[in-house]
Design a protein around this motif. Sequence first.
Motif, mmCIF file in Angstrom:
data_model
loop_
_atom_site.group_PDB
_atom_site.id
_atom_site.type_symbol
_atom_site.label_atom_id
_atom_site.label_comp_id
_atom_site.label_asym_id
_atom_site.label_seq_id
_atom_site.Cartn_x
_atom_site.Cartn_y
_atom_site.Cartn_z
ATOM 1 N N CYS A 102 26.009 10.035 -26.182
ATOM 2 C CA CYS A 102 26.016 9.032 -24.982
ATOM 3 C C CYS A 102 27.346 8.262 -24.628
ATOM 4 N N GLY A 162 23.252 -0.133 -21.392
ATOM 5 C CA GLY A 162 23.906 0.694 -22.075
ATOM 6 C C GLY A 162 24.501 0.358 -23.455
ATOM 7 N N CYS A 172 24.115 3.551 -19.618
ATOM 8 C CA CYS A 172 22.783 4.386 -19.482
ATOM 9 C C CYS A 172 22.014 4.348 -18.116
#
Lengths: 597, 152
Positions: free
Chosen positions: A46, A357, A50
Motif C-alpha cells: 500500500c 488511506g 487508498c
Amino acid sequence: MRRIQVLVCSGTACQSSGGERVKRALVEAVADRDLLEEVQFVDTGCMGPCELGPVVLVYPEGTFYVKVRPEDASEIVEEHFLKGRPVRRLLWTEGAPAPREIPFFARQKKIVLRNCGAIDPERIEEYIAVGGYEALGRAVTAMTPEEVIAQVKRSGLRGRGGAGFPTGTKWELVRGGGSPPRYVVCNADEGDPGAFMDRAILEGDPHAVLEGMAIAAYAVGASQGYVYVRAEYPLAIRRLETALGQARKLGLLGGNLFDTPFSFDVEVRIGAGAFVCGEETALIASIEGRRGEPRPRPPYPATCGLWGRPTLINNVETFANVRHIVLDGPEAFAAVGTERSRGTKVFALAGNVRNTGLVEVPMGISLRELVVEIGGGVPAGRELKAVQIGGPSGGCLPASLLDVPVDYDSLTQHGAIMGSGGVIVLDDSSCMVNMARFFLEFTADESCGKCTPCRVGTQMMLGILERIVRGAGRPEDLVRLEEIGDTMKRASLCGLGQTAANPVLSTLRYFRDEYEAHIRDGSCPAGVCPNLVRYEVVSEACRACDACRRACPTGAAQGAPRAGPYRIVDELCIRCGACFDTCPFEAIRKLPRGGKG
Amino acid sequence: MTKDKLLERYPRSPEALLALLHALQGANPGQYLLPEDLALAAAHVGLPLSKVHDAVTFYSMFSLKPRGRHIVRLCSSPNCHLAGAWSALEELKRHLGVEVGGTTPDGLFTLELTSCLGACGVAPVMMVDDDVVGNLTPEKIAATLARYREGR
C-alpha cells in the motif's frame, strides 16, 4: 538497472479497484512498443491514498499517477515512457507530479511503512536489498538478549495495538517469566472497524514483521512463534505464507540462524471471525483450538500464556518497529515523537475525509495536522464535526479539540484512546447519537458473553440508544447510560467490555446537547435518525414531476404534475424517505424535526 | 481430495482445530460443517465432540447450515455505513432475492454481513469468497454478481 521503474500498488484497496488489470494493460502497452528491456515492473504494498486507487508510481523522477484505468496504459507509455512527458490528467494535483511535493506525503514520516509501497513484498531479495534481516543478524551475532531488551527499553517503544504498554518492559517480563519453552505471538487479529494498518503492513512488508518477531524471540529466549491473522485478510495471509517460505529457504528462519545456536520458526494461525480474539488471553485460547474467550488476568501471558508457558504477545506494527531500533539505535528512534510517546504511529484515515488511506506520522502532531493538513479535511461544503479515534474502544473528539496532540496520554485524557490507530472523520451530516449506537451494536454483537457486565451492559446500553434514536428516549436515559458505562468499565473481564462504553461516554461528554435534542425535542439535529427528521420540498428546485407523489406510500407528498411545487404534509409522513430517494432533482431535503429550515 | 487425505495434512493436536475446520468446511459444496465433520475433527485432534461443537458455534465464520457456493459478505462497519453500505445492502438483497443469512434458490450465493474488512479507503466494500470489491455502486454489484454467476 533499467531506465524506468513502474511501481504498481497491489494492496487490497487498489486491487479491488482494478490494480491488476491496470498492471496487465501497462505491461502489454510496454511490450507493444518493445520497451520490456527498459521498463521494470514492481508490485508493491500500500502506498497510502487508498481512495485514489489504482495508483502507479513511476521512477526515476517519481511521478505519481492516481485513478489509473487500463485504457490509460497506452497514453502513459506513449507520452511518458517514450516522450518523457507525464500524463498530466492522471496526476493527483496538477502542479505536483512527485509524492514529496504533495502535502499528503510530505507531512508524513515513514519508519514502519518505509518499505510499504516501495518494494515487492513477495520477493525477499528486495527486502534484503534495503537492509532487511540485517538487524536480526546484528542482534543474534553481536548482542546479548539483555542488550536487545535494554535497547528496546531505551527507545521508549510502546505497544501499538491499543493499550500502549512499554514494549521493552514486556520483553523483560517474558524473559524472566519462567523457564523455556517460551513463545512469541504476533497479534494480527486487527478487528477495530476502520483500522487497516496491520493489514497494510502484512501485505506490504511482511518480512519486517517476521524480522521483528525473530529479534523478540532472541531477546526473550523463544524458539517458536505464531502469527494470528484474522480470516478476513486472505491477501495478508498469502503474503505472509510466501514470506515465511522464502525466509526459511534462505535460512533466515529455522535452525541455527546466522550460524549461532539460536533457532526460531513461525507458524501462521488463522482466526474465524471473532473480534474478541484480539484480546490476548482470548487469542491464546483460540490458537490452542478453543473458544476465543478471555480469562481474568493475572496471571499475565508473560508468565502463563500459550500452553501455560511464558508468552510474548505484541501487535504487528510494534514488531515492525523493532528492526529500526536495532539498526538505527534507540536514540534515533526516541528522537521522534513526544516524551512519553516515542516514534511514529500509523493511522488509517477514513470516513468523511478527502484523503482516505494509510498515513504514518510522528507522535505528538495535532489532530488538525493529521486530519486537515494530511487528510485534506472534510469534503467541500461540509464542516468538520468530530474525529472518532480508537474504534469501538475509543471516543469521539469534537472539532474544538483539533489541537490536541496525538499521543497515548493526551488522547486518553480527553476520553479517546490511541487504540490501534483507526481514525474516522465525521462531518456535520453525522449524528453522534447514531454513531455511538453503531459502535454499541458492534460490541454487543461481538461480546463473547462470558462476563455479565459486558454481556448485559452492552445490550442495555444498546437498548437505550435505540430508543433514543427512535424518538422514544426518556429524560433519565443519559444518567442511566453513564451509570451502566461506568459499571462496565470497572467490572468487565477484558478490554472489550472495559472500553465498550467509551464511544457513548465520549459523545455524552462532548455532544450532550445532541442527545438532549433527541430526547427532549424529538429532533435529530444532523437530520439522520429517520424518526426524528421531516422532509420538505425545496420550491425553487421542484419541477412538479410527480415522482415523489407516486413513491409516497401514505399520500403525504401532494401536488399535481406541472402545477407548481409539491408539498409534504408532515402529519401524514411516516419518514420512510421514499420521496427523498426518488426525487431526480434533489428538490427534497431532510430537516431536523421541529427545527426551522 | 477425500476427507481422510485432508485430515492427514493437519497435526493431531488441538491447536490444529480451527485450520482443520476451515478446511473441512471448504471441502463441502455447501460451505458448512456436517455432523460427521465435527466427529472427524474431534477424533483427529483428540478433543471431545462437545469441545469441537463449542468452538464451531463460537466463531461466526463456521456454519452448521448449508450455504451457497459463493459467500457474499458486505462490510457493516461505520466507515462503510458512512459511505452508503445500506443502499448497497438493499441492492444486494434485491439482486439476490434473499435477506441477510439467506441463500439463493439456485444455491449460488449466501448473503452475510461482516465486520470491518480493512479496506475503508474504498468503502463501501464487500468480499465475495476471497475477493474484495470496493467502491460499490449498483452497477458494480450487478457486474460482480454476474461474473460469479457465469463462473468466472
